[in-house]
Design a protein around this motif. Structure first.
Motif, PDB file in Angstrom:
ATOM      1  N   ARG A   1     -12.527  30.070 -34.366  1.00  0.00           N
ATOM      2  CA  ARG A   1     -12.176  29.325 -33.443  1.00  0.00           C
ATOM      3  C   ARG A   1     -12.650  27.756 -33.593  1.00  0.00           C
ATOM      4  O   ARG A   1     -12.271  26.834 -33.243  1.00  0.00           O
ATOM      5  N   GLU A   2     -13.612  27.426 -34.376  1.00  0.00           N
ATOM      6  CA  GLU A   2     -14.344  26.128 -34.573  1.00  0.00           C
ATOM      7  C   GLU A   2     -13.043  25.697 -35.154  1.00  0.00           C
ATOM      8  O   GLU A   2     -13.383  24.842 -35.658  1.00  0.00           O
ATOM      9  N   MET A   3     -12.838  26.392 -36.949  1.00  0.00           N
ATOM     10  CA  MET A   3     -12.274  25.816 -37.268  1.00  0.00           C
ATOM     11  C   MET A   3      -9.744  25.233 -36.840  1.00  0.00           C
ATOM     12  O   MET A   3      -9.684  23.943 -36.840  1.00  0.00           O
ATOM     13  N   PHE A   4      -9.987  25.870 -35.695  1.00  0.00           N
ATOM     14  CA  PHE A   4      -9.209  25.591 -34.885  1.00  0.00           C
ATOM     15  C   PHE A   4      -9.549  24.355 -34.266  1.00  0.00           C
ATOM     16  O   PHE A   4      -8.588  22.996 -33.762  1.00  0.00           O
ATOM     17  N   GLY A   5     -10.467  24.369 -33.468  1.00  0.00           N
ATOM     18  CA  GLY A   5     -10.224  22.914 -33.031  1.00  0.00           C
ATOM     19  C   GLY A   5     -10.986  21.458 -33.505  1.00  0.00           C
ATOM     20  O   GLY A   5     -10.147  20.427 -33.038  1.00  0.00           O
ATOM     21  N   VAL A   6     -11.281  22.271 -34.951  1.00  0.00           N
ATOM     22  CA  VAL A   6     -11.227  20.715 -35.833  1.00  0.00           C
ATOM     23  C   VAL A   6      -9.354  20.486 -36.300  1.00  0.00           C
ATOM     24  O   VAL A   6      -9.580  19.226 -36.378  1.00  0.00           O
ATOM     25  N   ILE A   7      -9.166  21.339 -36.105  1.00  0.00           N
ATOM     26  CA  ILE A   7      -7.654  21.218 -37.146  1.00  0.00           C
ATOM     27  C   ILE A   7      -6.706  20.450 -35.535  1.00  0.00           C
ATOM     28  O   ILE A   7      -6.504  19.181 -35.693  1.00  0.00           O
ATOM     29  N   ARG A   8      -6.963  20.587 -34.209  1.00  0.00           N
ATOM     30  CA  ARG A   8      -6.658  20.518 -33.798  1.00  0.00           C
ATOM     31  C   ARG A   8      -6.680  18.481 -33.158  1.00  0.00           C
ATOM     32  O   ARG A   8      -6.523  17.456 -32.512  1.00  0.00           O
ATOM     33  N   LEU A   9      -8.303  18.368 -33.103  1.00  0.00           N
ATOM     34  CA  LEU A   9      -8.949  17.128 -33.408  1.00  0.00           C
ATOM     35  C   LEU A   9      -8.382  16.068 -34.363  1.00  0.00           C
ATOM     36  O   LEU A   9      -7.839  15.271 -34.122  1.00  0.00           O
ATOM     37  N   LEU A  10      -7.731  16.696 -35.470  1.00  0.00           N
ATOM     38  CA  LEU A  10      -7.284  15.745 -37.041  1.00  0.00           C
ATOM     39  C   LEU A  10      -6.060  15.919 -36.643  1.00  0.00           C
ATOM     40  O   LEU A  10      -5.169  14.338 -36.752  1.00  0.00           O
ATOM     41  N   ASN A  11      -5.565  16.450 -36.020  1.00  0.00           N
ATOM     42  CA  ASN A  11      -4.089  16.691 -34.851  1.00  0.00           C
ATOM     43  C   ASN A  11      -3.962  15.029 -34.574  1.00  0.00           C
ATOM     44  O   ASN A  11      -2.438  14.342 -33.793  1.00  0.00           O
ATOM     45  N   ALA A  12      -4.394  15.468 -33.573  1.00  0.00           N
ATOM     46  CA  ALA A  12      -5.457  14.215 -32.321  1.00  0.00           C
ATOM     47  C   ALA A  12      -4.758  12.858 -33.081  1.00  0.00           C
ATOM     48  O   ALA A  12      -4.614  11.730 -32.060  1.00  0.00           O
ATOM     49  N   ARG A  13      -5.392  13.157 -34.419  1.00  0.00           N
ATOM     50  CA  ARG A  13      -5.785  11.586 -34.227  1.00  0.00           C
ATOM     51  C   ARG A  13      -4.792  11.282 -35.934  1.00  0.00           C
ATOM     52  O   ARG A  13      -4.899  10.036 -36.891  1.00  0.00           O
ATOM     53  N   ALA A  14      -4.259  11.964 -35.911  1.00  0.00           N
ATOM     54  CA  ALA A  14      -2.544  12.057 -36.867  1.00  0.00           C
ATOM     55  C   ALA A  14      -1.789  10.864 -36.912  1.00  0.00           C
ATOM     56  O   ALA A  14      -0.346  11.537 -36.407  1.00  0.00           O
ATOM     57  N   ALA A  15      -1.937   9.474 -36.407  1.00  0.00           N
ATOM     58  CA  ALA A  15      -0.758   8.791 -36.167  1.00  0.00           C
ATOM     59  C   ALA A  15       0.205   8.510 -36.534  1.00  0.00           C
ATOM     60  O   ALA A  15       0.256   8.601 -38.109  1.00  0.00           O
ATOM     61  N   GLY A  16       1.938   8.876 -36.440  1.00  0.00           N
ATOM     62  CA  GLY A  16       2.753   8.643 -37.286  1.00  0.00           C
ATOM     63  C   GLY A  16       3.149  10.138 -38.027  1.00  0.00           C
ATOM     64  O   GLY A  16       4.436   9.707 -38.890  1.00  0.00           O
ATOM     65  N   THR A  17       2.419  11.624 -38.413  1.00  0.00           N
ATOM     66  CA  THR A  17       2.692  11.945 -38.685  1.00  0.00           C
ATOM     67  C   THR A  17       3.085  13.190 -38.129  1.00  0.00           C
ATOM     68  O   THR A  17       2.679  13.534 -36.730  1.00  0.00           O
ATOM     69  N   ARG A  18       3.938  14.442 -39.163  1.00  0.00           N
ATOM     70  CA  ARG A  18       3.980  15.493 -37.807  1.00  0.00           C
ATOM     71  C   ARG A  18       3.129  16.345 -37.660  1.00  0.00           C
ATOM     72  O   ARG A  18       1.772  16.193 -39.060  1.00  0.00           O
ATOM     73  N   PRO A  19       2.433  16.520 -36.970  1.00  0.00           N
ATOM     74  CA  PRO A  19       0.887  17.616 -36.886  1.00  0.00           C
ATOM     75  C   PRO A  19       1.035  18.174 -37.494  1.00  0.00           C
ATOM     76  O   PRO A  19       2.243  19.668 -38.276  1.00  0.00           O
ATOM     77  N   TRP A  20      -0.225  19.420 -37.857  1.00  0.00           N
ATOM     78  CA  TRP A  20      -0.330  20.352 -38.217  1.00  0.00           C
ATOM     79  C   TRP A  20      -0.248  22.023 -37.593  1.00  0.00           C
ATOM     80  O   TRP A  20      -0.975  21.905 -36.799  1.00  0.00           O
ATOM     81  N   ARG A  21       0.807  22.412 -38.160  1.00  0.00           N
ATOM     82  CA  ARG A  21       1.453  23.903 -36.446  1.00  0.00           C
ATOM     83  C   ARG A  21       0.354  24.742 -37.446  1.00  0.00           C
ATOM     84  O   ARG A  21       0.299  25.695 -38.165  1.00  0.00           O
ATOM     85  N   VAL A  22      -0.353  25.172 -35.985  1.00  0.00           N
ATOM     86  CA  VAL A  22      -0.974  26.196 -36.390  1.00  0.00           C
ATOM     87  C   VAL A  22      -0.385  27.513 -35.468  1.00  0.00           C
ATOM     88  O   VAL A  22      -0.118  27.183 -34.620  1.00  0.00           O
TER      89      VAL A  22
END
Length: 261
Positions: free
Chosen positions: A34-55
């Motif tokens: 669940r910690e990993m999920f939190g980091v991935i969600r944060l990375l997606n929020a900062r990935a401007a202009g790209t499609r998010p990493w879909r969990v």
């Protein structure tokens, strides 16, 4: 120029060809997953202009009901046991959210049957310095710091606000827990765990599957399979490698085996 790019890609904290545009499944519904999920969600929020990493969700062979409920509160599904991966979509990657090094190693080996690449998850507030070699499946939490000329093996976990000094080598499935400090020129062999706030002084070697207890200060080499605690760190009686119990993958059932780290 081509040779330089190949070297850059080899030493990048993001493996060549992997971007935040792929489907990922997290293995382990426990705290680390669940910690990993939190980091991935944060990375997606900062990935401007790209499609998010879909969990796509979480898989776990031995989940607790409490952990399944926690996963669902995150807004992603619990997909079932790890055999779900056999029928997953093309291009799938796996984030291995198992905290204990030995459990992570056994789970990693079990997952090899599916032939899926391991996701590398690096928090935006983590730092991987220049000229470092990063193995597949690295997890670096917020505040983790790796300086320069460091080698990180496969499925290494660097937890919150830990540090790894220059010219150190961390083997496969090593865990460095929060606020721990690994000094320069150290070698941590496969499966080592360095406990919270512990320190390993420069130039020392910690053997395979050894555990450095929380708050310990390692001032001499640590034999394989040994648990050391205290300042200066001393072996715990009966902790030699041949006396340690065999650990099987538990995933979300309990991904933190009893240990002083």
């Amino acid at each position: 120029m081509r040779a330089w790019r190949a070297e850059r890609d080899r030493r990048s904290p993001w493996p060549r060809g992997q971007r935040l545009t792929t489907d990922v499944v997290i293995v382990g519904a426990g705290g680390m997953g669940r910690e990993m999920f939190g980091v991935i969600r944060l990375l997606n929020a900062r990935a401007a202009g790209t499609r998010p990493w879909r969990v796509l969700g979480f898989v776990d062979d031995y989940p607790t009901g409490e952990n399944v409920a926690r996963v669902r509160r995150l807004g992603v599904p619990f997909l079932g046991p790890t055999r779900w991966l056999a029928g997953g979509p093309a291009g799938l990657t796996v984030a291995l959210g198992v905290g204990h090094p030995r459990l992570r190693r056994e789970t990693d080996r079990a997952l090899a049957r599916y032939g899926l690449p391991a996701a590398t998850v690096v928090h935006p507030a983590a730092e991987i310095g220049p000229d470092c070699v990063v193995g597949e499946g690295l997890f670096a939490a917020g505040g983790a710091r790796v300086t320069t000329n460091v080698v990180l093996g496969r499925q290494v976990h660097l937890n919150q606000n830990c540090t790894v000094g220059h010219d150190s080598v961390l083997g496969d499935h090593v865990s460095v827990n929060p606020l721990a400090a690994v000094s320069g020129y150290c070698r941590l062999d496969e499966g080592v765990m360095v406990g919270t706030t512990a320190a390993v002084l420069p130039g020392l070697r910690v053997g395979r599957d050894a555990v450095v207890g929380a708050g310990a200060c390692v001032t001499r080499d640590v034999p394989a399979g040994t648990v050391v605690t205290g300042v200066p760190a001393r072996p715990v009686p009966g902790s030699a490698a041949d006396a340690r119990p065999v650990v099987v993958p538990a995933h979300g059932r309990q991904d933190e085996v009893d240990h002083p780290a």
